[in-house]
Scaffold this active site. Structure first.
Site, PDB file in Angstrom:
ATOM      1  N   CYS A  34       1.469  20.390 -17.253  1.00 31.36           N
ATOM      2  CA  CYS A  34       1.650  19.406 -18.317  1.00 31.36           C
ATOM      3  C   CYS A  34       2.392  20.020 -19.503  1.00 31.36           C
ATOM      4  CB  CYS A  34       0.275  18.909 -18.760  1.00 31.36           C
ATOM      5  SG  CYS A  34       0.339  17.740 -20.127  1.00 31.36           S
ATOM      6  N   GLU A  55       1.033  -3.663  17.091  1.00 32.58           N
ATOM      7  CA  GLU A  55      -0.213  -3.672  17.883  1.00 32.58           C
ATOM      8  C   GLU A  55      -1.225  -4.586  17.201  1.00 32.58           C
ATOM      9  OE1 GLU A  55      -1.286   0.472  17.717  1.00 32.58           O
ATOM     10  OE2 GLU A  55      -2.066   0.309  15.675  1.00 32.58           O
ATOM     11  N   HIS A 114      -1.416   1.509  -4.350  1.00 33.93           N
ATOM     12  CA  HIS A 114      -1.812   2.928  -4.243  1.00 33.93           C
ATOM     13  C   HIS A 114      -0.898   3.815  -5.067  1.00 33.93           C
ATOM     14  CE1 HIS A 114      -3.789   1.854  -0.145  1.00 33.93           C
ATOM     15  NE2 HIS A 114      -4.572   1.558  -1.164  1.00 33.93           N
ATOM     16  N   GLY A 140       2.712  -4.571   8.970  1.00 28.65           N
ATOM     17  CA  GLY A 140       2.690  -3.119   9.182  1.00 28.65           C
ATOM     18  C   GLY A 140       1.541  -2.383   8.537  1.00 28.65           C
ATOM     19  N   THR A 141       0.334  -2.969   8.619  1.00 30.11           N
ATOM     20  CA  THR A 141      -0.815  -2.202   8.135  1.00 30.11           C
ATOM     21  C   THR A 141      -1.906  -2.184   9.206  1.00 30.11           C
ATOM     22  OG1 THR A 141      -2.484  -1.947   6.393  1.00 30.11           O
ATOM     23  CG2 THR A 141      -1.826  -4.195   6.915  1.00 30.11           C
ATOM     24  N   SER A 142      -2.578  -1.054   9.298  1.00 26.70           N
ATOM     25  CA  SER A 142      -3.654  -0.915  10.294  1.00 26.70           C
ATOM     26  C   SER A 142      -4.923  -1.620   9.815  1.00 26.70           C
ATOM     27  CB  SER A 142      -3.945   0.573  10.523  1.00 26.70           C
ATOM     28  OG  SER A 142      -4.302   1.173   9.289  1.00 26.70           O
ATOM     29  N   CYS A 194      -1.272  13.843 -15.842  1.00 25.19           N
ATOM     30  CA  CYS A 194      -1.981  15.080 -16.171  1.00 25.19           C
ATOM     31  C   CYS A 194      -3.442  14.975 -15.741  1.00 25.19           C
ATOM     32  CB  CYS A 194      -1.918  15.343 -17.681  1.00 25.19           C
ATOM     33  SG  CYS A 194      -2.732  16.887 -18.142  1.00 25.19           S
ATOM     34  N   GLN A 210       0.849  -1.200   0.000  1.00 23.23           N
ATOM     35  CA  GLN A 210       0.000   0.000   0.000  1.00 23.23           C
ATOM     36  C   GLN A 210       0.882   1.247   0.000  1.00 23.23           C
ATOM     37  OE1 GLN A 210      -3.518  -0.447   2.918  1.00 23.23           O
ATOM     38  NE2 GLN A 210      -1.990  -1.908   3.656  1.00 23.23           N
TER      39      GLN A 210
HETATM   40  C1  BV8 Z   1     -12.039   2.941  -2.973  1.00 21.67           C
HETATM   41  C2  BV8 Z   1      -2.187   6.728  -1.335  1.00 21.67           C
HETATM   42  C3  BV8 Z   1     -14.088   3.112  -3.990  1.00 21.67           C
HETATM   43  C4  BV8 Z   1      -1.951   8.149  -1.361  1.00 21.67           C
HETATM   44  C5  BV8 Z   1      -3.877   5.978   0.227  1.00 21.67           C
HETATM   45  C6  BV8 Z   1     -15.989   5.827   4.465  1.00 21.67           C
HETATM   46  C7  BV8 Z   1     -15.783   7.141   4.093  1.00 21.67           C
HETATM   47  C8  BV8 Z   1     -14.957   7.469   3.006  1.00 21.67           C
HETATM   48  C9  BV8 Z   1     -14.336   6.456   2.275  1.00 21.67           C
HETATM   49  C10 BV8 Z   1     -14.550   5.160   2.678  1.00 21.67           C
HETATM   50  C11 BV8 Z   1     -15.353   4.821   3.745  1.00 21.67           C
HETATM   51  N1  BV8 Z   1     -15.349   3.472   3.881  1.00 21.67           N
HETATM   52  C12 BV8 Z   1     -14.558   2.939   2.943  1.00 21.67           C
HETATM   53  C13 BV8 Z   1     -14.092   3.942   2.181  1.00 21.67           C
HETATM   54  C14 BV8 Z   1     -13.245   3.790   1.057  1.00 21.67           C
HETATM   55  C15 BV8 Z   1     -11.824   4.223   1.413  1.00 21.67           C
HETATM   56  C16 BV8 Z   1     -11.393   3.696   2.759  1.00 21.67           C
HETATM   57  O1  BV8 Z   1     -11.032   2.547   2.895  1.00 21.67           O
HETATM   58  N2  BV8 Z   1     -11.449   4.562   3.785  1.00 21.67           N
HETATM   59  C17 BV8 Z   1     -11.134   4.110   5.119  1.00 21.67           C
HETATM   60  C18 BV8 Z   1     -10.072   5.021   5.736  1.00 21.67           C
HETATM   61  C19 BV8 Z   1     -12.408   4.101   5.937  1.00 21.67           C
HETATM   62  N3  BV8 Z   1     -11.004   3.606   0.411  1.00 21.67           N
HETATM   63  C20 BV8 Z   1     -10.834   4.233  -0.750  1.00 21.67           C
HETATM   64  O2  BV8 Z   1     -11.281   5.339  -1.008  1.00 21.67           O
HETATM   65  C21 BV8 Z   1     -10.073   3.436  -1.794  1.00 21.67           C
HETATM   66  N4  BV8 Z   1     -10.827   3.448  -2.985  1.00 21.67           N
HETATM   67  O3  BV8 Z   1     -12.542   2.354  -2.057  1.00 21.67           O
HETATM   68  O4  BV8 Z   1     -12.673   3.190  -4.106  1.00 21.67           O
HETATM   69  C22 BV8 Z   1     -14.539   3.086  -5.339  1.00 21.67           C
HETATM   70  C23 BV8 Z   1     -14.961   1.883  -5.860  1.00 21.67           C
HETATM   71  C24 BV8 Z   1     -15.411   1.866  -7.135  1.00 21.67           C
HETATM   72  C25 BV8 Z   1     -15.440   3.040  -7.877  1.00 21.67           C
HETATM   73  C26 BV8 Z   1     -14.994   4.249  -7.330  1.00 21.67           C
HETATM   74  C27 BV8 Z   1     -14.549   4.286  -6.057  1.00 21.67           C
HETATM   75  C28 BV8 Z   1      -8.716   4.061  -2.058  1.00 21.67           C
HETATM   76  C29 BV8 Z   1      -7.890   3.989  -0.812  1.00 21.67           C
HETATM   77  C30 BV8 Z   1      -6.485   4.431  -1.123  1.00 21.67           C
HETATM   78  C31 BV8 Z   1      -6.223   5.740  -0.440  1.00 21.67           C
HETATM   79  N5  BV8 Z   1      -4.814   6.106  -0.659  1.00 21.67           N
HETATM   80  N6  BV8 Z   1      -2.616   6.329  -0.017  1.00 21.67           N
HETATM   81  C32 BV8 Z   1      -0.806   8.554  -0.488  1.00 21.67           C
HETATM   82  O5  BV8 Z   1      -0.159   7.687   0.125  1.00 21.67           O
HETATM   83  O6  BV8 Z   1      -0.564   9.754  -0.425  1.00 21.67           O
HETATM   84  S1  BV8 Z   1      -4.256   5.293   1.721  1.00 21.67           S
HETATM   85  C33 BV8 Z   1      -2.984   5.385   2.834  1.00 21.67           C
HETATM   86  O7  BV8 Z   1      -3.403   4.534   3.895  1.00 21.67           O
HETATM   87  C34 BV8 Z   1      -1.639   4.791   2.411  1.00 21.67           C
HETATM   88  O8  BV8 Z   1      -1.624   4.173   1.143  1.00 21.67           O
HETATM   89  C35 BV8 Z   1      -1.413   3.736   3.486  1.00 21.67           C
HETATM   90  O9  BV8 Z   1      -0.604   2.721   3.082  1.00 21.67           O
HETATM   91  C36 BV8 Z   1      -2.795   3.293   3.644  1.00 21.67           C
HETATM   92  C37 BV8 Z   1      -3.143   2.345   4.724  1.00 21.67           C
HETATM   93  O10 BV8 Z   1      -2.515   2.743   5.876  1.00 21.67           O
HETATM   94  P1  BV8 Z   1      -1.393   1.746   6.452  1.00 21.67           P
HETATM   95  O11 BV8 Z   1      -0.430   1.448   5.365  1.00 21.67           O
HETATM   96  O12 BV8 Z   1      -2.052   0.606   7.121  1.00 21.67           O
HETATM   97  O13 BV8 Z   1      -0.659   2.671   7.465  1.00 21.67           O
HETATM   98  P2  BV8 Z   1      -1.196   3.119   8.893  1.00 21.67           P
HETATM   99  O14 BV8 Z   1      -0.376   4.270   9.339  1.00 21.67           O
HETATM  100  O15 BV8 Z   1      -2.679   3.215   8.871  1.00 21.67           O
HETATM  101  O16 BV8 Z   1      -0.845   1.860   9.827  1.00 21.67           O
HETATM  102  C38 BV8 Z   1       0.511   1.560  10.104  1.00 21.67           C
HETATM  103  C39 BV8 Z   1       0.496   0.235  10.830  1.00 21.67           C
HETATM  104  O17 BV8 Z   1       1.840  -0.181  11.049  1.00 21.67           O
HETATM  105  C40 BV8 Z   1      -0.169   0.315  12.189  1.00 21.67           C
HETATM  106  O18 BV8 Z   1      -0.994  -0.826  12.355  1.00 21.67           O
HETATM  107  C41 BV8 Z   1       1.015   0.258  13.176  1.00 21.67           C
HETATM  108  O19 BV8 Z   1       0.679  -0.432  14.358  1.00 21.67           O
HETATM  109  C42 BV8 Z   1       2.014  -0.554  12.392  1.00 21.67           C
HETATM  110  N7  BV8 Z   1       3.419  -0.287  12.713  1.00 21.67           N
HETATM  111  C43 BV8 Z   1       3.983   0.896  13.060  1.00 21.67           C
HETATM  112  N8  BV8 Z   1       5.320   0.720  13.216  1.00 21.67           N
HETATM  113  C44 BV8 Z   1       5.581  -0.589  12.922  1.00 21.67           C
HETATM  114  C45 BV8 Z   1       4.377  -1.241  12.613  1.00 21.67           C
HETATM  115  N9  BV8 Z   1       4.304  -2.537  12.284  1.00 21.67           N
HETATM  116  C46 BV8 Z   1       5.472  -3.232  12.268  1.00 21.67           C
HETATM  117  N10 BV8 Z   1       6.669  -2.677  12.557  1.00 21.67           N
HETATM  118  C47 BV8 Z   1       6.759  -1.366  12.887  1.00 21.67           C
HETATM  119  N11 BV8 Z   1       7.972  -0.842  13.187  1.00 21.67           N
HETATM  120 ZN    ZN Z   2      -1.894  17.275 -20.326  1.00 21.51          ZN
END
Ligand code: BV8
Ligand code: ZN
Length: 240
Positions: free
Chosen positions: A145, A213, A118, A185-187, A126, A100
């Site tokens: 662009c 966690e 992602h 490492g994903t939530s 563009c 991700q």
């Molecule tokens: C889609 C790219 C639909 C950009 C990212 C309600 C309201 C609004 C939207 C929604 C909703 N319910 C569902 C949705 C859809 C939404 C969604 O899931 N929202 C969630 C938040 C509720 N999803 C979308 O919109 C997706 N598209 O569903 O399309 C659709 C379908 C058809 C037609 C049209 C539309 C698109 C989602 C992609 C969003 N883009 N990023 C950028 O990066 O700038 S998401 C962003 O979060 C990153 O990509 C990131 O990777 C991703 C997930 O987070 P994690 O990677 O898990 O990172 P996080 O910090 O959360 O967790 C870290 C973890 O690591 C923790 O658990 C921690 O404990 C652990 N950790 C920390 N240190 C360590 C460790 N583990 C091991 N070792 C360590 N040292």
């Molecule tokens: Zn263009």
């Protein structure tokens, strides 16, 4: 038997192991996570920045945030977790890696079978025509662009945007083949990535989770290894 040995046994018996990673695998490379206590989103609200609406309302602010992240990521290097996965690809242990993360650290570590669901923070596209490019330098201001002069945007998947169908096709092929998925490492909050491990489970596969966690996925995991990815992955490697 301790969890580490149980996890190693599952990895050794896996016919087709795939991995799903999130921001946590890059934490020890100093790439801030999204939702942890020092998470990126803490300073900014995800919905304020990583959405098409935010970009059309204030492209300057969104580009400032991405340029800040690019500058940060440019200084980060892969950690032992990334290197272990790259080695497992080379020795055939790992068949494919779904990430991700947009930080490119898996590729920097030498992984090649990487599906960046992602996108990649260094690519641009563009907002009007089909122009697409990849930069190695952080953006300055709002890039435009060269073909049609419209604003360029980061070529990443924002909230509310669906994942490219070609990427989804690749992912479903891998998920169908997998009998074991190692989730690192994903939530497990962001869809559709958070559901990928459950698809493997539903077809009789195993889930191993590495996280500091518990997450909404922990209930479904066959083994949950609690700790830092950069420490646990090399420990697992020792047992294979
Ligand atoms: C889609 C790219 C639909 C950009 C990212 C309600 C309201 C609004 C939207 C929604 C909703 N319910 C569902 C949705 C859809 C939404 C969604 O899931 N929202 C969630 C938040 C509720 N999803 C979308 O919109 C997706 N598209 O569903 O399309 C659709 C379908 C058809 C037609 C049209 C539309 C698109 C989602 C992609 C969003 N883009 N990023 C950028 O990066 O700038 S998401 C962003 O979060 C990153 O990509 C990131 O990777 C991703 C997930 O987070 P994690 O990677 O898990 O990172 P996080 O910090 O959360 O967790 C870290 C973890 O690591 C923790 O658990 C921690 O404990 C652990 N950790 C920390 N240190 C360590 C460790 N583990 C091991 N070792 C360590 N040292
Ligand atoms: Zn263009």
């Amino acid at each position: 038997m301790n969890h580490l040995q149980k996890a190693a046994d599952l990895l050794l018996n896996a016919e087709y192991l795939i991995v799903l990673t999130g921001a946590g695998i890059s934490k020890e490379s100093n790439v801030p996570t999204f939702r942890g206590k020092d998470g990126l989103w803490k300073q900014y609200n995800a919905m304020d920045l990583a959405t098409p609406q935010a970009f059309s309302q204030d492209p300057q602010l969104v580009w400032e945030w991405y340029t800040w992240r690019q500058k940060l990521i440019a200084t980060c290097i892969p950690n032992p977790a990334h290197h272990t996965l790259a080695n497992w690809e080379k020795n055939g242990t790992l068949k494919s890696l779904i990430t991700q993360n947009v930080d490119g650290l898996h590729r920097k570590a030498g992984s090649t079978k990487v599906i960046e669901v992602h996108g990649d923070i260094w690519t641009l596209k563009c907002t009007r025509c089909s122009f697409h490019s990849r930069k190695t330098e952080p953006a300055e201001g709002i890039p435009t662009c060269p073909t049609c002069n419209a604003n360029l945007r980061p070529d990443v998947v924002w909230f509310g945007e669906s994942l490219p169908s070609m990427i989804m096709d690749q992912i479903f092929v891998e998920l169908q083949k997998a009998d074991t998925i190692l989730v690192i490492g994903t939530s497990a909050l962001v869809q559709p990535a958070a559901s990928f491990p459950l698809l493997v489970k539903r077809q009789g596969g195993r889930i191993l989770e590495v996280n500091i966690e518990e997450t909404p996925l922990t209930f479904a995991a066959d083994v949950h290894l609690s700790g830092k990815a950069g420490e646990i992955l090399p420990q697992l490697d020792q047992l294979l």
